[in-house]
Write an enzyme that holds these catalytic residues in place. Structure first.
Site, PDB file in Angstrom:
ATOM      1  N   LYS A   9       0.857  -1.186   0.000  1.00  0.00           N
ATOM      2  CA  LYS A   9       0.000   0.000   0.000  1.00  0.00           C
ATOM      3  C   LYS A   9       0.893   1.235   0.000  1.00  0.00           C
ATOM      4  O   LYS A   9       2.030   1.225   0.473  1.00  0.00           O
ATOM      5  CB  LYS A   9      -0.950   0.020   1.200  1.00  0.00           C
ATOM      6  CG  LYS A   9      -0.308   0.191   2.578  1.00  0.00           C
ATOM      7  CD  LYS A   9      -0.108   1.638   3.014  1.00  0.00           C
ATOM      8  CE  LYS A   9       0.622   1.698   4.353  1.00  0.00           C
ATOM      9  NZ  LYS A   9       1.058   3.075   4.701  1.00  0.00           N
ATOM     10  N   ASP A 135      -3.581  -0.254   9.770  1.00  0.00           N
ATOM     11  CA  ASP A 135      -3.553  -0.385   8.313  1.00  0.00           C
ATOM     12  C   ASP A 135      -4.155  -1.692   7.818  1.00  0.00           C
ATOM     13  O   ASP A 135      -4.382  -1.851   6.611  1.00  0.00           O
ATOM     14  CB  ASP A 135      -2.111  -0.295   7.802  1.00  0.00           C
ATOM     15  CG  ASP A 135      -1.592   1.133   7.728  1.00  0.00           C
ATOM     16  OD1 ASP A 135      -2.399   2.069   7.866  1.00  0.00           O
ATOM     17  OD2 ASP A 135      -0.371   1.299   7.532  1.00  0.00           O
TER      18      ASP A 135
END
Length: 274
Positions: A9, A135
């Site tokens: 990411k 996350d």
């Protein structure tokens, strides 16, 4: 055997708005994912865990990997056996701001969900992800999204094209905690409204200055990326990985050649937004 990708990411923008009483920070961030990352495989049976790949040594001696914690959380939440043989092909540098461990945990949850017929939109699966780290829910979603709260409150975004991307890390590990503690506490405002790429271009990463104070080489990485003429170049997460997005693959190819010539010891990943 189930094989599940764990793509990296990147934070196209990351605005830190306030310190919270629970010790976390109130964030606004634009999550995006690239086409490449770690790869996780799972086969039901006797329990084992192995790490291969170029960054396997970075996890040597780690007693309680996030993959195993994810498996235990899944087993507890769904009342099923989640033991088996895990093999993590560790292709991403650790402690690097691109969600490697979080992506691995999310991949474990997706693999077990496939095995047991659990929908990825099951709120119990999200709860397990949320308990593993801020996350992990975004990595479980695995698509561009606006994250608020600790980053776990997600609104999917559908307007990001598959732009060529270049990720660069100077192979300096940066721990998240010290970077957040070094944030100056100034709220510099929210992420703008509008198209996602425009919002990213107008945004910033509030963790970049404190990360640079801890690892000054981050500034050199961003400067080299900016010199290649990208649409945007910025640090991701709490560092030290930085990224650049380009309009054309040829521009990215030229950029990585220039960076590898100037800094051959840096890690580079040529990829694109997923």
């Amino acid at each position: 055997m189930i094989t599940e990708p764990a793509p990296a990411k990147i934070n196209l923008a990351l605005h830190v708005r306030a310190r919270r009483a629970d010790g976390y920070h109130e964030l606004e961030t634009l999550f995006a994912f690239v086409a490449d990352g770690d790869v996780l495989t799972f086969a039901p049976g006797p329990a084992s865990f192995a790490v291969t790949g170029p960054f396997a040594d970075s996890l040597a001696g780690e007693g309680d990997n996030l993959v195993l914690r994810a498996a235990r959380g899944f087993a507890d939440a769904f009342g099923v056996a989640a033991e088996g043989a895990w093999v993590l092909d560790k292709r991403l540098p650790v402690a690097s701001g691109i969600g490697g461990g979080s992506a691995d945990a999310a991949a474990a949850l997706r693999a077990l969900a496939r095995l047991h017929g659990v929908g990825l939109d099951d709120p119990r699966l999200f709860a397990v992800a949320d308990a593993l780290g801020s996350d992990v829910p975004a990595c479980l979603l695995g698509r561009a999204a606006l994250g608020t709260g600790r980053g776990e409150q997600l609104v999917p975004l559908d307007d990001l094209p598959p732009l060529p991307a270049l990720l660069v890390n100077p192979l300096v590990a940066v721990s998240t905690g010290p970077v957040f503690r070094a944030w100056d506490g100034v709220d510099r405002g929210p992420i703008a409204e509008g198209a996602t790429l425009a919002r990213a271009l107008a945004g910033r990463n509030d963790l970049e200055p404190p990360a640079r104070s801890i690892a000054p080489v981050i500034g050199a990485v961003v400067a080299r990326l900016q010199a290649t003429g990208p649409l945007i170049a910025r640090m991701s997460g709490s560092g030290a990985t930085c990224f650049a997005l380009y309009e054309e693959e040829a521009a990215r190819t030229a950029a990585v050649a220039a960076i590898r010539a100037a800094a051959p010891d840096w890690w580079c990943l040529e990829t694109r937004l997923a």
